[in-house]
Design a protein around this motif. Structure first.
Motif, PDB file in Angstrom:
ATOM      1  N   LEU A 226       5.400  -6.327   1.542  1.00 14.98           N
ATOM      2  CA  LEU A 226       4.802  -5.306   0.672  1.00 14.98           C
ATOM      3  C   LEU A 226       5.708  -4.083   0.543  1.00 14.98           C
ATOM      4  CD1 LEU A 226       1.046  -5.510   1.761  1.00 14.98           C
ATOM      5  CD2 LEU A 226       2.042  -6.250  -0.415  1.00 14.98           C
ATOM      6  N   LEU A 227       6.349  -3.695   1.638  1.00 24.53           N
ATOM      7  CA  LEU A 227       7.295  -2.578   1.580  1.00 24.53           C
ATOM      8  C   LEU A 227       8.468  -2.921   0.663  1.00 24.53           C
ATOM      9  CD1 LEU A 227       7.426  -1.400   5.323  1.00 24.53           C
ATOM     10  CD2 LEU A 227       6.545  -0.112   3.370  1.00 24.53           C
ATOM     11  N   ILE A 229       8.504  -5.118  -1.799  1.00 30.14           N
ATOM     12  CA  ILE A 229       8.027  -5.192  -3.184  1.00 30.14           C
ATOM     13  C   ILE A 229       7.865  -3.786  -3.770  1.00 30.14           C
ATOM     14  CG2 ILE A 229       6.045  -5.817  -4.631  1.00 30.14           C
ATOM     15  CD1 ILE A 229       5.640  -8.259  -2.843  1.00 30.14           C
ATOM     16  N   HIS A 230       7.375  -2.866  -2.941  1.00 31.79           N
ATOM     17  CA  HIS A 230       7.192  -1.483  -3.392  1.00 31.79           C
ATOM     18  C   HIS A 230       8.530  -0.845  -3.792  1.00 31.79           C
ATOM     19  CE1 HIS A 230       5.449   2.500  -3.682  1.00 31.79           C
ATOM     20  NE2 HIS A 230       6.374   2.960  -2.847  1.00 31.79           N
ATOM     21  N   ARG A 231       9.617  -1.249  -3.116  1.00 29.99           N
ATOM     22  CA  ARG A 231      10.934  -0.670  -3.399  1.00 29.99           C
ATOM     23  C   ARG A 231      11.650  -1.349  -4.555  1.00 29.99           C
ATOM     24  NH1 ARG A 231      12.477  -0.958   2.964  1.00 29.99           N
ATOM     25  NH2 ARG A 231      11.245   0.838   3.676  1.00 29.99           N
ATOM     26  N   ASN A 233      12.818  -2.443  -8.172  1.00 33.83           N
ATOM     27  CA  ASN A 233      12.876  -1.755  -9.468  1.00 33.83           C
ATOM     28  C   ASN A 233      12.416  -2.668 -10.604  1.00 33.83           C
ATOM     29  OD1 ASN A 233      13.962   0.634  -8.369  1.00 33.83           O
ATOM     30  ND2 ASN A 233      16.014  -0.295  -8.327  1.00 33.83           N
ATOM     31  N   LYS A 238       8.708  -7.931  -8.986  1.00 40.07           N
ATOM     32  CA  LYS A 238       7.469  -7.595  -8.277  1.00 40.07           C
ATOM     33  C   LYS A 238       6.370  -8.603  -8.583  1.00 40.07           C
ATOM     34  CE  LYS A 238       7.968  -2.561  -7.873  1.00 40.07           C
ATOM     35  NZ  LYS A 238       7.358  -1.244  -8.200  1.00 40.07           N
TER      36      LYS A 238
END
Length: 320
Positions: A226-227, A229-231, A233, A238
């Motif tokens: 999840l971390l 995927i959050h980063r 671009n 995603k």
């Protein structure tokens, strides 16, 4: 070795009686037909998925190898319990011999234990693919994939070898009626006339351990995923990562939720009817749902299926 002689020790004992789900139904014939159709669906879906993964080069990756192993488990899961249940209903009998009961129990415990670890390995595979994509071919090589799969099967068999001999060596001097449609450990233990409290406590601790270790791997893997995927671009990246992970998490929730109810909740939460409903869900319905969860939202699998269907159509036209 004494515990391994339970088959010989109980050869002269009377058979167990499986009360089953049909006795609880107002329409047993209809229920029998529904379960038979569900059984055929589960076999067809999982065999097709295994076939696609084996023969389509685009699906020759560790992720799909583990999915094929899960499908193999689902085929074995439903084959261990459902055929006998349907045959007993059709032939009007509900008995199971002690050796048959022990074998059914061993196979089921082995498959359940193996699936705990396979789901953890699949989560780790997704973690490596998303968080360490450049090193993925090395960290998840074919050899490592085989070793991880072998380890999962081995740990599952340890579960079967521990629970089955101990459960089957208890004296059964009460009713021989198992209020279930197969020989599951908790249902058989209830028939013993000896004090099983220590064994039930140890079984509870064993199940907690077998749940916590994989759950720790799964939760840790998905925290890092999840971390990552959050980063990201790329919106497409995603979306693809979330789609893959959401399919696996759905399977994890279905399987672990049922396992927690069956093996970890206190006996005050259990009734024979509830236990059978939960067992029907993860023994009969889950093998139908798993291949759908992994394939319907997966472009690679759907592409392989369309390719196979097109080849089949061309072959039929050529014959004509």
């Amino acid at each position: 070795m004494e515990n391994m002689n339970w088959v010989a020790n109980y050869t002269g004992q009377s058979d167990f009686i499986l009360v089953g789900i049909f006795s609880q139904s107002n329409h047993p014939t209809l229920l029998c037909v529904v379960i038979f159709v569900t059984f055929l669906m589960a076999l067809t879906e999982n065999v097709v998925l295994i076939f696609l993964i084996h023969f389509d080069a685009r699906l020759h990756s560790p992720m799909y190898f583990f999915i094929s192993q899960l499908s193999l488990m689902d085929v074995m899961y439903i084959s261990v319990t459902v055929p006998k249940m349907l045959m007993d209903q059709v032939m009007g009998r509900n008995k199971i011999s002690v050796p048959e009961c022990g074998m059914q129990m061993f196979l089921y415990a082995t498959l359940a234990g193996s699936e705990f670890f396979f789901l953890a390995v699949m989560a780790y595979d997704r973690y490596v693919a998303i968080c360490h994509s450049l090193h993925y071919p090395v960290l998840m090589s074919h050899k490592i994939g085989l070793l991880l799969a072998s380890g999962c099967w081995f740990l599952g068999s340890v579960d079967g070898f521990m629970l089955t001999p101990i459960t089957m060596t208890f004296p059964f001097c009460r009713s021989r009626e198992i209020h279930h449609f197969f020989c599951e450990v908790p249902a058989v233990v209830k028939l013993s006339c000896s004090d099983t409290s220590l064994y039930e406590t140890l079984m509870y601790l064993c199940c907690v351990l077998m749940l916590l270790i994989p759950l720790t791997v799964i939760s840790g893997s998905y925290s890092f995923i999840l971390l990552a995927i959050h980063r990201m671009n790329s919106a497409e990246g995603k979306k693809k990562a979330l789609a893959t992970c959401s399919s696996h998490m759905t399977v994890v929730i279905l399987f672990y939720g049922s396992a927690v109810y069956t093996y970890m909740l206190p006996s005050s939460y259990h009734t024979p009817e509830k236990d059978m409903v939960v067992s029907v869900f993860y023994t009969i319905l889950t093998p139908v749902l798993n291949p759908l969860i992994y394939s319907l939202r997966n472009k690679d699998v759907m592409g392989a299926l369309k390719k196979m269907l097109n080849v089949g159509t061309v072959f039929q036209e050529t014959i004509k």
